[in-house]
Motif scaffolding. Structure first.
Motif, PDB file in Angstrom:
ATOM      1  N   VAL A   1      -2.800   3.987  -3.109  1.00 36.73           N
ATOM      2  CA  VAL A   1      -2.709   2.685  -4.225  1.00 36.73           C
ATOM      3  C   VAL A   1      -2.415   1.403  -3.436  1.00 36.73           C
ATOM      4  O   VAL A   1      -1.541   1.376  -2.565  1.00 36.73           O
ATOM      5  N   ALA A   2      -3.282   0.509  -3.800  1.00 43.84           N
ATOM      6  CA  ALA A   2      -2.821  -1.125  -3.399  1.00 43.84           C
ATOM      7  C   ALA A   2      -2.433  -1.690  -4.194  1.00 43.84           C
ATOM      8  O   ALA A   2      -2.770  -1.488  -5.692  1.00 43.84           O
TER       9      ALA A   2
ATOM     10  N   ALA B   1       2.218  -7.024 -10.207  1.00 43.37           N
ATOM     11  CA  ALA B   1       1.829  -6.376 -11.646  1.00 43.37           C
ATOM     12  C   ALA B   1       0.672  -5.511 -11.819  1.00 43.37           C
ATOM     13  O   ALA B   1       0.487  -4.828 -12.668  1.00 43.37           O
ATOM     14  N   LEU B   2      -0.044  -5.585 -10.507  1.00 50.83           N
ATOM     15  CA  LEU B   2      -1.347  -5.055 -10.552  1.00 50.83           C
ATOM     16  C   LEU B   2      -1.610  -3.842  -9.569  1.00 50.83           C
ATOM     17  O   LEU B   2      -1.108  -3.860  -8.497  1.00 50.83           O
TER      18      LEU B   2
ATOM     19  N   GLU C   1       1.139  -4.196 -15.530  1.00 49.70           N
ATOM     20  CA  GLU C   1       2.036  -4.106 -16.329  1.00 49.70           C
ATOM     21  C   GLU C   1       2.696  -5.808 -16.190  1.00 49.70           C
ATOM     22  O   GLU C   1       2.884  -5.839 -15.097  1.00 49.70           O
ATOM     23  N   TYR C   2       2.865  -6.284 -17.053  1.00 46.60           N
ATOM     24  CA  TYR C   2       3.225  -7.806 -17.346  1.00 46.60           C
ATOM     25  C   TYR C   2       4.196  -7.871 -18.406  1.00 46.60           C
ATOM     26  O   TYR C   2       3.757  -8.026 -19.747  1.00 46.60           O
ATOM     27  N   GLN C   3       5.628  -8.184 -18.208  1.00 46.52           N
ATOM     28  CA  GLN C   3       6.535  -8.203 -19.337  1.00 46.52           C
ATOM     29  C   GLN C   3       6.252  -7.015 -20.252  1.00 46.52           C
ATOM     30  O   GLN C   3       6.421  -6.101 -20.181  1.00 46.52           O
ATOM     31  N   ARG C   4       5.860  -7.626 -21.672  1.00 44.21           N
ATOM     32  CA  ARG C   4       5.756  -6.358 -22.625  1.00 44.21           C
ATOM     33  C   ARG C   4       4.281  -5.756 -22.837  1.00 44.21           C
ATOM     34  O   ARG C   4       4.164  -4.842 -23.628  1.00 44.21           O
TER      35      ARG C   4
ATOM     36  N   PHE D   1       0.761  -1.104   0.102  1.00 44.53           N
ATOM     37  CA  PHE D   1       0.015   0.133  -0.007  1.00 44.53           C
ATOM     38  C   PHE D   1       0.962   1.222  -0.047  1.00 44.53           C
ATOM     39  O   PHE D   1       1.689   1.335   0.789  1.00 44.53           O
ATOM     40  N   ASP D   2       0.634   2.269  -0.731  1.00 43.74           N
ATOM     41  CA  ASP D   2       1.233   3.572  -1.079  1.00 43.74           C
ATOM     42  C   ASP D   2       0.257   4.615  -0.609  1.00 43.74           C
ATOM     43  O   ASP D   2      -0.981   4.691  -1.192  1.00 43.74           O
ATOM     44  N   TYR D   3       0.724   5.770   0.037  1.00 40.27           N
ATOM     45  CA  TYR D   3      -0.291   6.785   0.064  1.00 40.27           C
ATOM     46  C   TYR D   3       0.458   8.183  -0.142  1.00 40.27           C
ATOM     47  O   TYR D   3       1.760   8.368  -0.020  1.00 40.27           O
TER      48      TYR D   3
END
Length: 370
Positions: free
Chosen positions: A230-231, A236-237, A270-273, A202-204
């Motif tokens: 943001v959780a 990648a999510l 975001e995952y690989q390409r 978790f970011d704030y």
């Protein structure tokens, strides 16, 4: 002997930036009676001439500063063609920026970001106090903590242009308070919580701002509050939300204070390409309610080189008025020459509910960084 001593001095000069070293060598030679005072003076004069020649032929120079810092920058040159009556195709220097960053020590850092395209302006000027992973402070002019796309640097955008709703509701080109490049002056706290597998779950970010924009003093006594949370359930999510609660000083013919509130939801994968990003933002300016959303995806067909991007982007500037929305269908591609140079191309099919006119736009943008 003189040439030998001169060569020794020049070697010493090449190993050190301190002029005192040369005098130390000469004084030691005089003390040991290897050379006379007159010979030392002659060597000093000849060494100074040789050093001037070396400086004149240098291709780069170090800046003398109180503390070490990192200087980077980039330029974006754009060509636009627009299928709209009254719009003129052509080239422009979209951005020309210098970015200075440094660390005073592990707990204090700073940044100064300026743009020289058009009229020169300071975009960011702040200091950071880093206390713990979960508690840090940014003080000064910086990006407001709202919207995932607003946090992405212009030089790192997958498309040449940002989404309509971000431009309209996150203090950018079509916001009621004018284009503030998504930034404001204030103080914000930020950090990460609950570390797991080398990442925070978790970011704030939360901050208090003038609400008047960049490079200006506040124009009312109210202070605006903004936050982004943001959780990270998967590596990648990212799933998050933002809010902004404030008062804007705007309007014609006479500017007055109006409510200026925003809420937002975001998703980024975001995952690989592959990347997939989507965001919904709703805003209220005075009595007018607005909202919009976009969905964007991109894939590196050639890893780290050639990327294709698709985007659906819709925005309604007044939800009460019917047939008022604009929807963009964007196809884009980026070729990365290397880590510091790329060219982007995008074609936007613009559909305005209230118009049957063709409003399509094409953009080619070259970027070089250093």
């Amino acid at each position: 002997m003189k040439r030998f001593i001169l060569g020794l001095i020049l070697i010493t000069l090449s190993m050190s930036n301190f002029a005192q070293t040369t005098n130390d060598v000469l004084n030691l030679l005089i003390k040991n009676q290897t050379i006379t005072q007159a010979q030392a003076d002659s060597v000093r004069a000849e060494a100074a001439i040789r050093q001037q020649d070396i400086d004149a032929n240098k291709k780069s120079f170090f800046a003398t500063t109180g503390r070490p810092f990192q200087m980077t920058g980039y330029t974006q040159v754009r060509y636009q063609f627009q299928q709209q009556i009254g719009k003129i195709d052509g080239f422009d220097i979209r951005r020309a920026r210098l970015d200075f960053q440094g660390n005073v020590n592990p707990w204090f850092s700073y940044r100064l970001l300026a743009d020289f395209a058009g009229s020169a302006k300071i975009l960011e000027a702040y200091g950071e106090i880093k206390i713990k992973d979960y508690l840090n402070f940014t003080i000064g002019e910086a990006k407001i903590p709202f919207s995932i796309e607003n946090q992405v640097a212009d030089r790192k955008l997958e498309m040449p242009d940002r989404s309509q709703v971000v431009e309209a509701l996150v203090a950018r080109s079509t916001d009621v308070i004018g284009n503030q490049n998504g930034r404001d002056i204030g103080v914000q706290a930020w950090g990460g919580l609950w570390k797991y597998a080398n990442r925070f779950l978790f970011d704030y970010q939360i901050g208090l701002f003038n609400g008047a924009g960049i490079n200006v003093a506040d124009n009312n006594n109210n202070k605006d509050l903004s936050g982004r949370f943001v959780a990270h359930p998967l590596k990648a999510l990212n799933i998050g939300g933002s809010f902004y609660s404030g008062t804007g000083f705007y309007g014609t013919p006479t500017a007055v204070n109006h409510v200026r509130n925003r809420t937002g939801l975001e998703l980024n994968y975001e995952y690989q390409r592959l990347f997939v990003r989507s965001e919904f933002i709703a805003g209220k300016d005075g009595a007018i309610k607005r909202n919009g959303w976009y969905a964007e995806t991109g894939y590196f067909v050639i890893p780290s080189k050639f990327q294709l991007i698709l985007k659906y982007d819709t925005y309604d500037p007044n939800t009460v008025v019917s047939k008022n929305a604009t929807t963009d269908y964007v196809v884009g591609a980026t070729w990365h020459f290397n880590n510091w140079s790329k060219i982007q191309a995008a074609f936007t099919m613009i559909k305005k509910e209230a118009s049957t006119k063709t409003n399509n736009t094409g953009t080619i943008q070259y970027q070089i960084t250093f």
